[in-house]
Each structure stands twice: as C-alpha cells, then as structure tokens.
Design a protein around this motif. Structure first.
Motif, PDB file in Angstrom:
ATOM      1  N   ARG A   1      67.406  32.179  19.150  1.00  0.00           N
ATOM      2  CA  ARG A   1      67.458  30.873  19.589  1.00  0.00           C
ATOM      3  C   ARG A   1      69.073  30.440  19.511  1.00  0.00           C
ATOM      4  NH1 ARG A   1      64.586  28.813  14.684  1.00  0.00           N
ATOM      5  NH2 ARG A   1      65.537  26.800  15.315  1.00  0.00           N
TER       6      ARG A   1
ATOM      7  N   ARG B   1      66.592  31.490  23.588  1.00  0.00           N
ATOM      8  CA  ARG B   1      65.790  30.181  23.585  1.00  0.00           C
ATOM      9  C   ARG B   1      66.751  28.896  23.202  1.00  0.00           C
ATOM     10  NH1 ARG B   1      62.900  33.721  20.809  1.00  0.00           N
ATOM     11  NH2 ARG B   1      63.161  32.222  18.932  1.00  0.00           N
TER      12      ARG B   1
ATOM     13  N   TYR C   1      65.220  33.522  15.030  1.00  0.00           N
ATOM     14  CA  TYR C   1      66.485  32.949  14.601  1.00  0.00           C
ATOM     15  C   TYR C   1      67.602  33.490  15.656  1.00  0.00           C
ATOM     16  CZ  TYR C   1      64.404  31.159  10.408  1.00  0.00           C
ATOM     17  OH  TYR C   1      63.584  30.707   9.616  1.00  0.00           O
TER      18      TYR C   1
ATOM     19  N   GLU D   1      67.538  25.622  21.001  1.00  0.00           N
ATOM     20  CA  GLU D   1      67.754  25.416  19.584  1.00  0.00           C
ATOM     21  C   GLU D   1      66.542  24.771  18.894  1.00  0.00           C
ATOM     22  OE1 GLU D   1      70.885  22.982  16.494  1.00  0.00           O
ATOM     23  OE2 GLU D   1      71.186  23.062  18.618  1.00  0.00           O
TER      24      GLU D   1
END
Length: 248
Positions: free
Chosen positions: A161, A123, A158, A125
């Motif tokens: 991303r 995904r 986390y 940031e």
C-alpha cells in the motif's frame, strides 16, 4: 561436542550466522527475521525448536521497540495482532503433529509464497476492509504457529500500500511482536516449549541486536522507493533459497 543449552558448536554457528543476516534485514525492512532464520535454523534444529527460538528473539526485539510502535503503527495492526493471538495455537499444534521433513518442506513453501504476494501493483493508502484485514490476521496466526512466520500475509498488506515506510514498518513490527508472544504462549500451553530454547535465544540475542541496529541505521538513510525495492529483493532472495531447497 555439546555447548551452551545442549546444542553443538555447529548448530550454534549456523544459528549465529543466520541471526546476524536476518536481524540486519529485519532492521532495514521491518520484517524478514522469521522468513530468513526459521528455514536455516530448521536445518540444524527441529522445526518446532527453530520456530520457538525465533519467537523468543523476536519478542526480545519487539520489547525494545515499543515507543516506535506507539508512535507510528496503524490501528489495523491491533486488530490483526488480536486475531494472531487467537489463531497461533492451532498452527503450533499442527506443526508438532507434522513429521519434521514434511514440516521443513512446508516452511520453505511459506517463505516462497511471501515473494509472490508482493508482486502485485502498489495499492492505494486506504486501509483494506474488515474481511481482508481479518483474513490477514487469521492466516498470520496460523503461520506463526506452524512456521514461526507471521510475515507472508502481513508484509503485502502493508508494503503493498502507498503508506509511509515508518507506518508500514511499525505496524509490521507490532504484529510480529504479538505473534512472537502468542507462539511462545502456545508452545508452553501444549507442552513443546523447552527452556533450553531460551538459553539458545539469549545466546543469539546480542548478535541479533547488533544486526537489527545496523539495519535500523540504514533504514533512516533510504527513501521510500529504495526501501520498497529492498523489501522486494529480500523476499526474492528468500523465495530463491526456498526453491533451491525444494529442488534438492
């Protein structure tokens, strides 16, 4: 024959082997200690003992990495960590009330779910909204108490991303350190924390420290792309091991 802290040679041997491998992966990936070590420890110890021993070891490691957390952790890690503190005790209470065989099955399923969660495309940031962040914090806290595994909701948050691996690792380590403290505090509060578990954790810690150091050396020598690929492999291995255990 019983050895240190009332554990047998077989139990200690299993714990040391699992600790070395899991700590190396934790040093490289930033996670994996609980996902990999709790299911193995739960074969030799009770599920509650496995979770609490892992919490001790994770807390010891986290305290040695405070500078790294301060320098690189994302602000969202503090929000998630606070929610973990608030929701760990209910998860541990549920674990203590669950029959050991069923608890082992559910812990294996938690490890399996972690792999599926990172199969989604990377995904942007941008930090997810408060609802998503809150959901990660609550579920991570519940899983910390029940399975000693705050990672399944945190890792995809986390790793999934497009952020630097230093930020992802520091943020995850921050949450896992808070989760370890919360798990131990909850265990003490509800009366399931036996201090002989501290003895076993101290016995394991030199091996864990060595494995984590070796993994950290490797972390500094790989690119972001290689690191993300490695995290996927780690979760896949944990998922396969959990599935094999479920089918036995």
């Amino acid at each position: 024959m019983e050895l240190i802290a009332g554990y047998t040679a077989l139990q200690i041997g299993v714990a040391l082997g699992a600790a070395l491998v899991a700590a190396f992966i934790r040093g490289l990936a930033g996670f994996g200690l609980a996902i990999l070590i709790v299911p193995v420890l739960a074969l030799a110890l009770t599920p509650v003992e496995a979770v609490l021993v892992t919490n001790f070891v994770a807390l010891f490691l986290g305290l040695l990495e405070l500078q790294m957390m301060r320098q690189h952790a994302e602000r969202s890690a503090l929000t998630i960590g606070l929610l973990v503190l608030l929701t760990t005790a209910p998860g541990l209470i549920l674990l203590a009330a669950t029959p050991p065989d069923l608890a082992r099955l559910l812990i294996a399923m938690v490890a399996l779910s972690a792999f599926g969660a990172v199969l989604f495309p990377v995904r942007p940031e941008t930090v997810p909204g408060p609802v998503a962040t809150g959901a990660v914090g609550v579920t991570s806290g519940l899983l910390t108490g029940f399975a000693g595994m705050p990672g399944p909701p945190v890792v995809p948050y986390y790793v999934g991303r497009a952020i630097p691996r230093q930020v992802a690792k520091a943020s995850m380590v921050t949450i896992f350190t808070v989760a370890a403290f919360a798990g131990l505090a909850a265990g003490l509060a509800i009366g399931v924390l036996e201090w002989r578990l501290l003895g076993l954790a101290l016995l394991l810690f030199p091996t864990v420290l060595l494995g984590n150091w070796l993994g950290s050396l490797a972390f500094g020598r790989v690119s972001d792309a290689v690191w993300r690929g490695f995290t996927g492999i780690v979760l896949a291995a944990a998922a396969i091991a959990a599935l094999v255990k479920l089918l036995q």
